[in-house]
Scaffold this active site. Structure first.
Site, PDB file in Angstrom:
ATOM      1  N   HIS A 227       0.822  -1.216   0.000  1.00 35.84           N
ATOM      2  CA  HIS A 227       0.000   0.000   0.000  1.00 35.84           C
ATOM      3  C   HIS A 227       0.859   1.272   0.000  1.00 35.84           C
ATOM      4  O   HIS A 227       0.362   2.364   0.266  1.00 35.84           O
ATOM      5  CB  HIS A 227      -0.922   0.015   1.223  1.00 35.84           C
ATOM      6  CG  HIS A 227      -1.783  -1.197   1.334  1.00 35.84           C
ATOM      7  ND1 HIS A 227      -2.607  -1.600   0.320  1.00 35.84           N
ATOM      8  CD2 HIS A 227      -1.923  -2.102   2.337  1.00 35.84           C
ATOM      9  CE1 HIS A 227      -3.235  -2.710   0.698  1.00 35.84           C
ATOM     10  NE2 HIS A 227      -2.833  -3.040   1.915  1.00 35.84           N
TER      11      HIS A 227
ATOM     12  N   HIS B  55      -7.203  -4.634  -1.580  1.00 36.04           N
ATOM     13  CA  HIS B  55      -6.593  -5.967  -1.606  1.00 36.04           C
ATOM     14  C   HIS B  55      -7.249  -6.827  -2.686  1.00 36.04           C
ATOM     15  O   HIS B  55      -7.374  -8.038  -2.536  1.00 36.04           O
ATOM     16  CB  HIS B  55      -6.757  -6.669  -0.254  1.00 36.04           C
ATOM     17  CG  HIS B  55      -6.294  -5.878   0.919  1.00 36.04           C
ATOM     18  ND1 HIS B  55      -7.152  -5.110   1.688  1.00 36.04           N
ATOM     19  CD2 HIS B  55      -5.051  -5.704   1.445  1.00 36.04           C
ATOM     20  CE1 HIS B  55      -6.465  -4.522   2.645  1.00 36.04           C
ATOM     21  NE2 HIS B  55      -5.188  -4.851   2.523  1.00 36.04           N
TER      22      HIS B  55
ATOM     23  N   ASP C 164       7.710   6.829 -32.152  1.00 34.74           N
ATOM     24  CA  ASP C 164       6.709   6.606 -31.110  1.00 34.74           C
ATOM     25  C   ASP C 164       5.287   6.614 -31.647  1.00 34.74           C
ATOM     26  O   ASP C 164       4.330   6.581 -30.881  1.00 34.74           O
ATOM     27  CB  ASP C 164       6.850   7.652 -29.994  1.00 34.74           C
ATOM     28  CG  ASP C 164       6.763   9.081 -30.521  1.00 34.74           C
ATOM     29  OD1 ASP C 164       6.454   9.253 -31.716  1.00 34.74           O
ATOM     30  OD2 ASP C 164       7.012  10.010 -29.739  1.00 34.74           O
TER      31      ASP C 164
ATOM     32  N   CYS D 127       3.777  10.730 -35.340  1.00 34.04           N
ATOM     33  CA  CYS D 127       4.099  11.665 -36.428  1.00 34.04           C
ATOM     34  C   CYS D 127       2.904  11.871 -37.362  1.00 34.04           C
ATOM     35  O   CYS D 127       2.569  12.999 -37.713  1.00 34.04           O
ATOM     36  CB  CYS D 127       5.310  11.163 -37.209  1.00 34.04           C
ATOM     37  SG  CYS D 127       5.822  12.259 -38.558  1.00 34.04           S
TER      38      CYS D 127
ATOM     39  N   GLY E 125       8.623  11.506 -41.227  1.00 33.37           N
ATOM     40  CA  GLY E 125       8.508  12.941 -41.470  1.00 33.37           C
ATOM     41  C   GLY E 125       8.796  13.305 -42.911  1.00 33.37           C
ATOM     42  O   GLY E 125       8.103  14.138 -43.522  1.00 33.37           O
TER      43      GLY E 125
END
Length: 590
Positions: A58, A225, A412, A415, A566
């Site tokens: 926790h 839990h 990633d 683009c 690109g």
């Protein structure tokens, strides 16, 4: 649920995590044998000691709340299991100051209540002055289902720790600290929700249990839990928050109307159960605040962060503290909440004076991008400008799936979406604001749109290039905007861009499509030939070893399979400007 962990040995995991607390806070020590984190002895006036604890998993509760102004000690069990009564007894009798008495605060779970209770009774039998408060703030399970067990303790417990710890730090008596802790616990309501159960390191995952939620389900009222709550639902965040606030606040729900939140002062705690990103938790907090206004509640303190987790639980909880008079002649609950502490787990950096100043001032001054662009006298056909530019932008939009696919391989994956977003925004601008025929004015208006709608590296590159283009066009004005003039202005823009990025042809960037276009346009004045040169430049990036951008550290051989995203997107734009359809040029062959 995710079953991958960096540390799969649960014993090593708990012990090393406890050890880390002594590294990040010099004022705490660890009794490793008994898994007790405690404040180091120091000179100073004696005060009431406050002890809490429970199963591990926790964090930052409870060990990271040990420190000046908060807990005196915390006792840890194994993951999701209560510490033993003997561990707790040692904490009470030998790891904290006992002169002014001890308050033990525990969450309402059977194992915790029994083991902490047994230790408290042993300490009392030994002659120590000890009191115990059991916190049950959860409304996820109603009266009928909760039965004799009562409400579970969840994240609201940390507010009890903070308020009672601050009062103890001010030298108040055990009787007063105990009374205020009970009062705080009695004025708390909390409820949680999660998108998934969690996996405990070291345990085998059984895919046949059926415990996992479906992709579109959320567990409303889930405990810390993996316990079930009030039910599962297929809801979006606004409806989920509405359900949770109703369970907290609806006085007509007799099964859950545990507290009438009617104070002029209310504290809101939005707690991350461990696996929600900071970005998403911010969105959740805003949704909660927006909906609280419809209940007539404007919290005087808003805490949002990670206070009590369920390992890496993909969920959050909402806690509301109904601030009431402490009846001890001051300080107030809010003053105690604001009281300084030194505990790594407590995150509330905003000072009392800042909250109470209620500063609503803003800055609304207009910026340069909002100002009227001066005419230049550089003339172009407005209808042709609109038509050609629209054709190029539509080509970019159409190419988005391919650009995204290529960027997923070597980057990633954003683009294509970024280019499409910018193209759509400029298209909308062209539809809403007719071109003036003054090329400098028309390009300057587009720059403003690009700066607003396109972000990331490509957005910055395009913004720099286009701002430089506006400047170059203004320098070359007045006159007619011929292909040769455009080529000259574009060449100056390339020179300006080169001052801010080391990218050159051969580095596998959008420059590989940009420079050939500008060069051929300058030599021939032929838009189609320039677009073809740009296309070839983009094609040639396939297999080109990257020197810049994310492709450098993504690794692998993806760069051998696809062109630079690109460069591909920019070449599509130029082909669109020239009226060349990409499918006619054999782009699919790439």
């Amino acid at each position: 649920m995710s079953t991958k962990h960096f540390i799969n040995d649960p014993t090593l995991l708990v012990n090393s995590a406890l050890q880390s607390l002594t590294l990040t806070n010099p004022s705490v020590a660890l009794d490793a044998d008994n898994k007790i984190v405690y404040k180091r002895p120091s000179r100073g006036p004696s005060q009431v000691s406050i002890i809490s604890g429970g199963g591990s998993g926790h964090e930052p509760s409870f060990g990271a709340f040990v420190g000046s102004g908060l807990l005196s000690a915390a006792v840890a069990g194994t993951i999701f299991a209560s510490p033993s009564a003997e561990q707790i007894r040692k904490a009470i009798t030998s790891r904290v100051d006992t002169d002014k008495g001890i308050l033990v605060t525990v969450m309402n779970y059977t194992g915790d209540v029994l083991n902490f209770g047994m230790a408290v009774e042993k300490a009392k039998a030994a002659g120590l002055n000890v009191e115990m408060v059991v916190v049950g703030d959860d409304v996820g399970v109603g009266r009928e289902k909760g039965g004799k067990v009562g409400r579970r303790g969840i994240a609201g417990t940390v507010l009890v720790h903070k308020i009672s710890g601050a009062l103890a730090a001010q030298g108040r008596s055990l009787e007063e600290v105990y009374r205020v802790a009970k009062l705080t616990a009695a004025n708390l309501v909390s409820v949680g929700a999660s998108l998934e159960h969690v996996h405990v390191p070291g345990r085998a995952a059984d895919p046949k249990t059926g415990a996992s939620l479906r992709a579109d389900e959320v567990e409303v009222g889930m405990g810390i839990h993996n316990e079930a709550g009030s039910g599962r639902a297929k809801v979006k965040l606004p409806e989920l928050v509405s359900t949770m606030l109703s369970q907290l606040l609806d006085q007509n729900d007799k099964d859950r109307a545990f507290l009438n939140v009617n104070s002029n002062e209310v504290v809101l705690l939005v707690n991350n159960l461990g696996g929600v990103s900071a970005l998403e938790l911010g969105g959740i907090t805003t949704e909660v605040m927006t909906q609280l206004e419809s209940w007539g509640i404007q919290p005087v303190r808003i805490l949002s962060g990670t206070y009590m987790t369920s390992l890496n639980g993909l969920g959050f909880s909402i806690s509301l503290l109904n601030v009431v008079n402490t009846d001890i002649g001051g300080p107030s609950m809010i003053e105690l909440l604001d009281y300084p502490c030194e505990a790594t787990g407590w995150s509330a950096p905003i000072h009392k004076t800042t909250w109470e100043a209620k500063n609503t001032a803003t800055r609304e001054e207009t910026t340069g991008s909002d100002q009227i662009v001066k005419t230049s006298g550089l003339k172009g056909d407005a209808s042709v400008f609109n038509s050609i530019l629209a054709s190029g932008l539509q080509a970019v939009i159409a190419a988005e799936p391919d650009v995204t696919k290529y960027d997923t391989v070597v980057g990633d994956g954003d683009c294509g979406i970024g280019l499409k977003r910018g193209a759509e925004a400029v298209l909308k601008h062209l539809q809403e604001k007719a071109a003036t025929g003054d090329v400098v004015v028309d390009v300057a208006h587009i720059v403003t749109v690009v700066e607003k709608e396109m972000d990331g590296t490509s957005g910055a590159l395009f913004a720099i290039f286009l701002n430089a283009l506006v400047h170059a066009l203004r320098v070359l004005a007045p006159g007619d905007a011929t292909p040769q003039l455009w080529a000259g202005a574009l060449k100056q823009s390339c020179d300006a861009l080169s001052r801010y990025t080391p990218a050159r042809p051969g580095d596998r960037t959008l420059v590989d499509a940009l420079y050939p276009f500008v060069e051929v346009l300058g030599k021939t004045g032929d838009l189609k030939k320039a677009a073809e040169a740009s296309k070839k430049g983009a094609e040639d990036t396939k297999g080109m070893i990257p020197s810049l951008g994310r492709a450098v550290y993504v690794g692998g051989t993806g760069f051998e399979q696809v062109p630079d995203p690109g460069a591909w997107g920019l070449a599509c734009f130029f082909l669109g400007l020239a009226g060349i359809k990409t499918e006619d040029e054999g782009w699919e062959a790439i």
